[in-house]
Design a protein around this motif. Structure first.
Motif, mmCIF file in Angstrom:
data_model
loop_
_atom_site.group_PDB
_atom_site.id
_atom_site.type_symbol
_atom_site.label_atom_id
_atom_site.label_comp_id
_atom_site.label_asym_id
_atom_site.label_seq_id
_atom_site.Cartn_x
_atom_site.Cartn_y
_atom_site.Cartn_z
ATOM 1 N N LEU A 1 0.739 -1.306 -0.129
ATOM 2 C CA LEU A 1 -0.018 0.032 -0.219
ATOM 3 C C LEU A 1 0.990 1.316 -0.027
ATOM 4 O O LEU A 1 1.926 1.157 0.397
ATOM 5 N N ARG A 2 0.398 2.326 -0.824
ATOM 6 C CA ARG A 2 1.259 3.613 -0.562
ATOM 7 C C ARG A 2 0.502 4.611 0.130
ATOM 8 O O ARG A 2 -0.796 4.681 -0.089
ATOM 9 N N PHE A 3 1.236 5.640 0.624
ATOM 10 C CA PHE A 3 0.459 6.659 1.267
ATOM 11 C C PHE A 3 1.258 7.860 0.891
ATOM 12 O O PHE A 3 2.435 7.831 0.853
ATOM 13 N N LYS A 4 0.612 8.802 0.248
ATOM 14 C CA LYS A 4 1.176 9.971 -0.309
ATOM 15 C C LYS A 4 1.775 10.649 0.882
ATOM 16 O O LYS A 4 1.162 11.195 1.573
ATOM 17 N N ASP B 1 -5.945 4.434 -2.777
ATOM 18 C CA ASP B 1 -7.318 3.594 -3.108
ATOM 19 C C ASP B 1 -8.022 2.673 -2.046
ATOM 20 O O ASP B 1 -8.640 1.907 -2.004
ATOM 21 N N CYS B 2 -7.459 3.100 -0.643
ATOM 22 C CA CYS B 2 -8.227 2.816 0.411
ATOM 23 C C CYS B 2 -8.979 3.629 1.408
ATOM 24 O O CYS B 2 -9.154 3.723 2.384
ATOM 25 N N ASN B 3 -9.516 4.795 0.759
ATOM 26 C CA ASN B 3 -10.226 5.817 1.363
ATOM 27 C C ASN B 3 -11.767 5.575 0.939
ATOM 28 O O ASN B 3 -12.293 5.774 -0.171
ATOM 29 N N PRO B 4 -12.623 5.113 2.135
ATOM 30 C CA PRO B 4 -14.176 4.960 1.771
ATOM 31 C C PRO B 4 -14.926 6.309 1.700
ATOM 32 O O PRO B 4 -15.863 6.210 0.809
ATOM 33 N N ASP B 5 -14.261 7.559 1.467
ATOM 34 C CA ASP B 5 -14.816 8.608 1.361
ATOM 35 C C ASP B 5 -14.758 8.846 -0.302
ATOM 36 O O ASP B 5 -15.510 9.464 -0.765
ATOM 37 N N VAL B 6 -14.018 8.148 -0.954
ATOM 38 C CA VAL B 6 -13.470 8.348 -2.326
ATOM 39 C C VAL B 6 -13.454 7.183 -3.293
ATOM 40 O O VAL B 6 -13.884 7.250 -4.429
ATOM 41 N N ASP C 1 -13.842 -2.128 -3.643
ATOM 42 C CA ASP C 1 -12.451 -1.940 -4.183
ATOM 43 C C ASP C 1 -11.487 -1.796 -3.125
ATOM 44 O O ASP C 1 -10.520 -2.366 -2.778
ATOM 45 N N TRP C 2 -11.913 -0.648 -2.058
ATOM 46 C CA TRP C 2 -10.955 -0.586 -0.856
ATOM 47 C C TRP C 2 -11.050 -1.520 0.077
ATOM 48 O O TRP C 2 -10.077 -1.952 0.557
ATOM 49 N N TRP C 3 -12.339 -1.995 0.156
ATOM 50 C CA TRP C 3 -12.310 -3.388 1.177
ATOM 51 C C TRP C 3 -11.501 -4.524 0.579
ATOM 52 O O TRP C 3 -10.717 -4.992 1.333
ATOM 53 N N GLU C 4 -11.547 -4.926 -0.400
ATOM 54 C CA GLU C 4 -10.858 -6.122 -1.137
ATOM 55 C C GLU C 4 -9.399 -5.845 -0.908
ATOM 56 O O GLU C 4 -8.402 -6.508 -0.559
ATOM 57 N N LEU C 5 -8.977 -4.485 -1.383
ATOM 58 C CA LEU C 5 -7.499 -4.279 -1.272
ATOM 59 C C LEU C 5 -6.936 -4.232 0.120
ATOM 60 O O LEU C 5 -5.937 -4.761 0.458
ATOM 61 N N LYS D 1 -6.475 0.101 10.418
ATOM 62 C CA LYS D 1 -7.424 -0.446 9.343
ATOM 63 C C LYS D 1 -8.869 -0.878 10.029
ATOM 64 O O LYS D 1 -8.927 -1.761 10.640
ATOM 65 N N ASP D 2 -9.504 -0.388 9.414
ATOM 66 C CA ASP D 2 -10.966 -0.327 9.564
ATOM 67 C C ASP D 2 -11.952 -0.058 8.830
ATOM 68 O O ASP D 2 -12.210 -0.613 7.603
ATOM 69 N N GLN D 3 -12.389 1.330 8.691
ATOM 70 C CA GLN D 3 -13.196 1.961 7.329
ATOM 71 C C GLN D 3 -12.246 2.617 6.608
ATOM 72 O O GLN D 3 -12.116 3.832 6.619
ATOM 73 N N GLY D 4 -11.395 1.648 5.804
ATOM 74 C CA GLY D 4 -10.134 2.127 5.152
ATOM 75 C C GLY D 4 -8.951 1.746 6.175
ATOM 76 O O GLY D 4 -9.055 1.162 6.804
ATOM 77 N N VAL D 5 -7.842 2.284 5.279
ATOM 78 C CA VAL D 5 -6.710 1.991 5.717
ATOM 79 C C VAL D 5 -5.954 3.385 5.850
ATOM 80 O O VAL D 5 -5.700 4.005 4.835
#
Length: 122
Positions: free
Chosen positions: A3-6, A56-61, A66-70, A28-32
């Motif tokens: 996973l990448r964090f900007k 790609d792990c932000n539930p707001d966008v 997709d985010w849940w599976e990643l 790691k809960d609602q996103g990472v």
């Protein structure tokens, strides 16, 4: 995979943790995402103001499936929080550079490393 964090999104979270003399938490809960252990809250809903989501792990966008599976494929199915020292070498480098952060995981270890930002990001 990883996973990448900007870095541009992570630096304010790290700065908040350093200024509040607290740890930074990988959640790691609602996103990472990373957040400061003691951070400013939003007045409208009392949620933490500064969060740095993994790409790609932000539930707001990002779409839920997709985010849940990643998140599940990279970090497993259970929710968790892991605490880190924001003054550690890897976070100090992120804080004082343009680098992004890459997170990879095994069943027993999390690995954090600075990486050059991808072109067009940050």
């Amino acid at each position: 995979m990883s996973l990448r964090f900007k870095g541009a999104e992570l630096r304010p979270v790290l700065a908040e943790a350093v200024s509040n003399c607290c740890r930074v938490i990988l959640a790691k809960d609602q996103g990472v995402y990373f957040l400061a252990e003691r951070g400013e809250r939003r007045p409208e809903d009392s949620r933490q103001k500064l969060l740095a989501y993994a790409v790609d792990c932000n539930p707001d966008v990002d779409p839920f499936d997709d985010w849940w599976e990643l998140a599940r494929s990279e970090l497993g199915g259970d929710d968790f929080g892991e605490h880190f020292d924001p003054k550690s070498q890897v976070f100090a480098r992120i804080l004082h550079s343009e680098d992004d952060l890459e997170l990879s995981a095994t069943a027993t270890h999390l690995t954090l490393k600075p990486v050059a930002p991808t072109p067009g990001d940050n």
